[in-house]
Design a protein around this motif. Structure first.
Motif, PDB file in Angstrom:
ATOM      1  N   THR A 102       0.836  -1.212   0.000  1.00  0.00           N
ATOM      2  CA  THR A 102       0.000   0.000   0.000  1.00  0.00           C
ATOM      3  C   THR A 102       0.860   1.246   0.000  1.00  0.00           C
ATOM      4  O   THR A 102       0.590   2.217  -0.731  1.00  0.00           O
ATOM      5  CB  THR A 102      -0.936   0.009   1.232  1.00  0.00           C
ATOM      6  OG1 THR A 102      -1.769  -1.147   1.206  1.00  0.00           O
ATOM      7  CG2 THR A 102      -1.809   1.261   1.227  1.00  0.00           C
ATOM      8  N   MET A 103       1.904   1.244   0.786  1.00  0.00           N
ATOM      9  CA  MET A 103       2.838   2.370   0.859  1.00  0.00           C
ATOM     10  C   MET A 103       3.434   2.680  -0.513  1.00  0.00           C
ATOM     11  O   MET A 103       3.459   3.835  -0.957  1.00  0.00           O
ATOM     12  CB  MET A 103       3.946   2.029   1.857  1.00  0.00           C
ATOM     13  CG  MET A 103       5.087   3.014   1.919  1.00  0.00           C
ATOM     14  SD  MET A 103       6.462   2.355   2.907  1.00  0.00           S
ATOM     15  CE  MET A 103       7.172   1.173   1.727  1.00  0.00           C
ATOM     16  N   VAL A 104       3.897   1.654  -1.194  1.00  0.00           N
ATOM     17  CA  VAL A 104       4.513   1.842  -2.509  1.00  0.00           C
ATOM     18  C   VAL A 104       3.484   2.312  -3.527  1.00  0.00           C
ATOM     19  O   VAL A 104       3.756   3.189  -4.357  1.00  0.00           O
ATOM     20  CB  VAL A 104       5.184   0.539  -2.990  1.00  0.00           C
ATOM     21  CG1 VAL A 104       5.730   0.697  -4.405  1.00  0.00           C
ATOM     22  CG2 VAL A 104       6.298   0.132  -2.040  1.00  0.00           C
ATOM     23  N   ASN A 149      -2.648   8.092   6.718  1.00  0.00           N
ATOM     24  CA  ASN A 149      -3.330   6.874   7.156  1.00  0.00           C
ATOM     25  C   ASN A 149      -2.391   5.671   7.128  1.00  0.00           C
ATOM     26  O   ASN A 149      -2.397   4.848   8.050  1.00  0.00           O
ATOM     27  CB  ASN A 149      -4.541   6.601   6.265  1.00  0.00           C
ATOM     28  CG  ASN A 149      -5.676   7.580   6.496  1.00  0.00           C
ATOM     29  OD1 ASN A 149      -5.748   8.228   7.541  1.00  0.00           O
ATOM     30  ND2 ASN A 149      -6.570   7.699   5.534  1.00  0.00           N
ATOM     31  N   GLU A 150      -1.586   5.583   6.066  1.00  0.00           N
ATOM     32  CA  GLU A 150      -0.668   4.448   5.945  1.00  0.00           C
ATOM     33  C   GLU A 150       0.461   4.538   6.962  1.00  0.00           C
ATOM     34  O   GLU A 150       0.910   3.517   7.489  1.00  0.00           O
ATOM     35  CB  GLU A 150      -0.098   4.376   4.527  1.00  0.00           C
ATOM     36  CG  GLU A 150       0.788   3.170   4.250  1.00  0.00           C
ATOM     37  CD  GLU A 150       0.079   1.832   4.441  1.00  0.00           C
ATOM     38  OE1 GLU A 150       0.781   0.795   4.483  1.00  0.00           O
ATOM     39  OE2 GLU A 150      -1.170   1.814   4.545  1.00  0.00           O
ATOM     40  N   ILE A 151       0.928   5.750   7.258  1.00  0.00           N
ATOM     41  CA  ILE A 151       1.946   5.928   8.300  1.00  0.00           C
ATOM     42  C   ILE A 151       1.421   5.395   9.632  1.00  0.00           C
ATOM     43  O   ILE A 151       2.133   4.715  10.377  1.00  0.00           O
ATOM     44  CB  ILE A 151       2.346   7.412   8.426  1.00  0.00           C
ATOM     45  CG1 ILE A 151       3.207   7.830   7.222  1.00  0.00           C
ATOM     46  CG2 ILE A 151       3.105   7.666   9.727  1.00  0.00           C
ATOM     47  CD1 ILE A 151       3.539   9.305   7.175  1.00  0.00           C
ATOM     48  N   ALA A 152       0.154   5.695   9.929  1.00  0.00           N
ATOM     49  CA  ALA A 152      -0.455   5.220  11.176  1.00  0.00           C
ATOM     50  C   ALA A 152      -0.523   3.691  11.200  1.00  0.00           C
ATOM     51  O   ALA A 152      -0.256   3.062  12.233  1.00  0.00           O
ATOM     52  CB  ALA A 152      -1.863   5.812  11.328  1.00  0.00           C
ATOM     53  N   PHE A 164      13.068   1.727  -2.836  1.00  0.00           N
ATOM     54  CA  PHE A 164      12.203   1.223  -1.775  1.00  0.00           C
ATOM     55  C   PHE A 164      12.579   1.837  -0.423  1.00  0.00           C
ATOM     56  O   PHE A 164      11.704   2.261   0.342  1.00  0.00           O
ATOM     57  CB  PHE A 164      12.289  -0.302  -1.702  1.00  0.00           C
ATOM     58  CG  PHE A 164      11.404  -0.896  -0.644  1.00  0.00           C
ATOM     59  CD1 PHE A 164      10.035  -0.990  -0.837  1.00  0.00           C
ATOM     60  CD2 PHE A 164      11.932  -1.359   0.553  1.00  0.00           C
ATOM     61  CE1 PHE A 164       9.210  -1.537   0.138  1.00  0.00           C
ATOM     62  CE2 PHE A 164      11.123  -1.909   1.529  1.00  0.00           C
ATOM     63  CZ  PHE A 164       9.762  -2.000   1.321  1.00  0.00           C
ATOM     64  N   ILE A 165      13.869   1.892  -0.122  1.00  0.00           N
ATOM     65  CA  ILE A 165      14.310   2.461   1.152  1.00  0.00           C
ATOM     66  C   ILE A 165      13.977   3.953   1.220  1.00  0.00           C
ATOM     67  O   ILE A 165      13.592   4.467   2.285  1.00  0.00           O
ATOM     68  CB  ILE A 165      15.823   2.227   1.347  1.00  0.00           C
ATOM     69  CG1 ILE A 165      16.094   0.731   1.555  1.00  0.00           C
ATOM     70  CG2 ILE A 165      16.355   3.038   2.533  1.00  0.00           C
ATOM     71  CD1 ILE A 165      17.558   0.378   1.685  1.00  0.00           C
ATOM     72  N   LYS A 192      10.073   7.683   4.401  1.00  0.00           N
ATOM     73  CA  LYS A 192       8.981   8.659   4.533  1.00  0.00           C
ATOM     74  C   LYS A 192       7.903   8.188   5.506  1.00  0.00           C
ATOM     75  O   LYS A 192       7.163   8.993   6.064  1.00  0.00           O
ATOM     76  CB  LYS A 192       8.316   8.911   3.167  1.00  0.00           C
ATOM     77  CG  LYS A 192       9.188   9.579   2.123  1.00  0.00           C
ATOM     78  CD  LYS A 192       8.379   9.784   0.848  1.00  0.00           C
ATOM     79  CE  LYS A 192       9.202  10.432  -0.239  1.00  0.00           C
ATOM     80  NZ  LYS A 192       8.383  10.648  -1.479  1.00  0.00           N
ATOM     81  N   TYR A 193       7.813   6.861   5.679  1.00  0.00           N
ATOM     82  CA  TYR A 193       6.713   6.294   6.452  1.00  0.00           C
ATOM     83  C   TYR A 193       7.112   5.808   7.843  1.00  0.00           C
ATOM     84  O   TYR A 193       6.226   5.581   8.673  1.00  0.00           O
ATOM     85  CB  TYR A 193       6.084   5.137   5.668  1.00  0.00           C
ATOM     86  CG  TYR A 193       5.296   5.613   4.466  1.00  0.00           C
ATOM     87  CD1 TYR A 193       3.900   5.680   4.499  1.00  0.00           C
ATOM     88  CD2 TYR A 193       5.944   6.016   3.310  1.00  0.00           C
ATOM     89  CE1 TYR A 193       3.182   6.136   3.411  1.00  0.00           C
ATOM     90  CE2 TYR A 193       5.231   6.474   2.201  1.00  0.00           C
ATOM     91  CZ  TYR A 193       3.842   6.529   2.266  1.00  0.00           C
ATOM     92  OH  TYR A 193       3.155   6.992   1.169  1.00  0.00           O
TER      93      TYR A 193
END
Length: 210
Positions: free
Chosen positions: A138-140, A170-173, A201-202, A207-208
């Motif tokens: 989801t992050m990517v 939302n994804e960070i959470a 990727f890194i 960021k997250y």
């Protein structure tokens, strides 16, 4: 003439690889199926075409040095790594349950890649539960949608900066919740070439989880 010379050099690469690793084009090893075609496509990648010196180094490594690790050999390596990791963690007063194992994702997150295969094999070989690993697709995908929007892709014109910020927050959470009890994030991959997939990727991951 130049084309014939390149073809001959490529044939030598394949022949020397087979000879050194005691395999041939009849092998049932999954990663050696259509080996000639796959190597040709790999060496034809745009980043390597734009960096002929890097391409030459990789070409010579494949021809003269590269060792193929069978599935059985990889299993032994993963077990040895797990044994050493467990011991090192114990020395630090933590355990393997304090680790989260993740795969390296490229832009085609829906496709099962070799990194994902290795993570799953690591868990299986060492009798670890599946919840010890996570898949951050989801992050990517969020970053990919934002990138395509910024590049002017008409299919992503809807993807505004506000949508990006909301999805990212939302994804960070979610990721922080997943990793809240973890002390180590361990990435497993069998990378080669320019290493751009791992770098990208890194860069996204920072960021997250920063």
């Amino acid at each position: 003439m130049e084309m014939e010379q390149k073809r001959e050099q490529f044939n030598q690469l394949i022949e020397k690889f087979y000879e050194r690793n005691i395999v041939n084009d009849k092998t049932d090893e999954e990663y050696l199926e259509n080996f000639r075609l796959r190597v040709g496509k790999f060496l034809s990648q745009k980043p390597l075409k734009e960096n002929p010196e890097v391409k030459e180094i990789i070409f010579n490594c494949l021809k003269d040095d590269y060792l193929y690790y069978s599935e059985k050999h990889i299993a032994a390596i993963l077990k040895a790594f797990h044994e050493k990791l467990s011991k090192d963690l114990l020395d630090k007063g933590v355990s393997i349950s304090d680790c989260c194992f993740i795969d390296i994702l490229n832009k085609r997150t829906e496709k099962n890649n070799s990194s994902n295969v290795l993570v799953n094999q690591y868990l299986n070989e060492n009798y670890l539960p599946n919840n010890y690993s996570k898949h951050f697709s989801t992050m990517v995908n969020i970053e990919l949608k934002n990138e395509r929007h910024n590049n002017g892709s008409k299919n992503y014109s809807y993807y505004t900066e506000d949508i990006y910020k909301i999805e990212k927050e939302n994804e960070i959470a979610v990721i922080r919740s997943v990793l809240k009890d973890k002390k180590y994030l361990i990435m497993i991959d069998d990378y080669s070439g320019t290493g751009s997939t791992i770098k990208d990727f890194i860069k996204i991951l920072k960021k997250y989880i920063a």
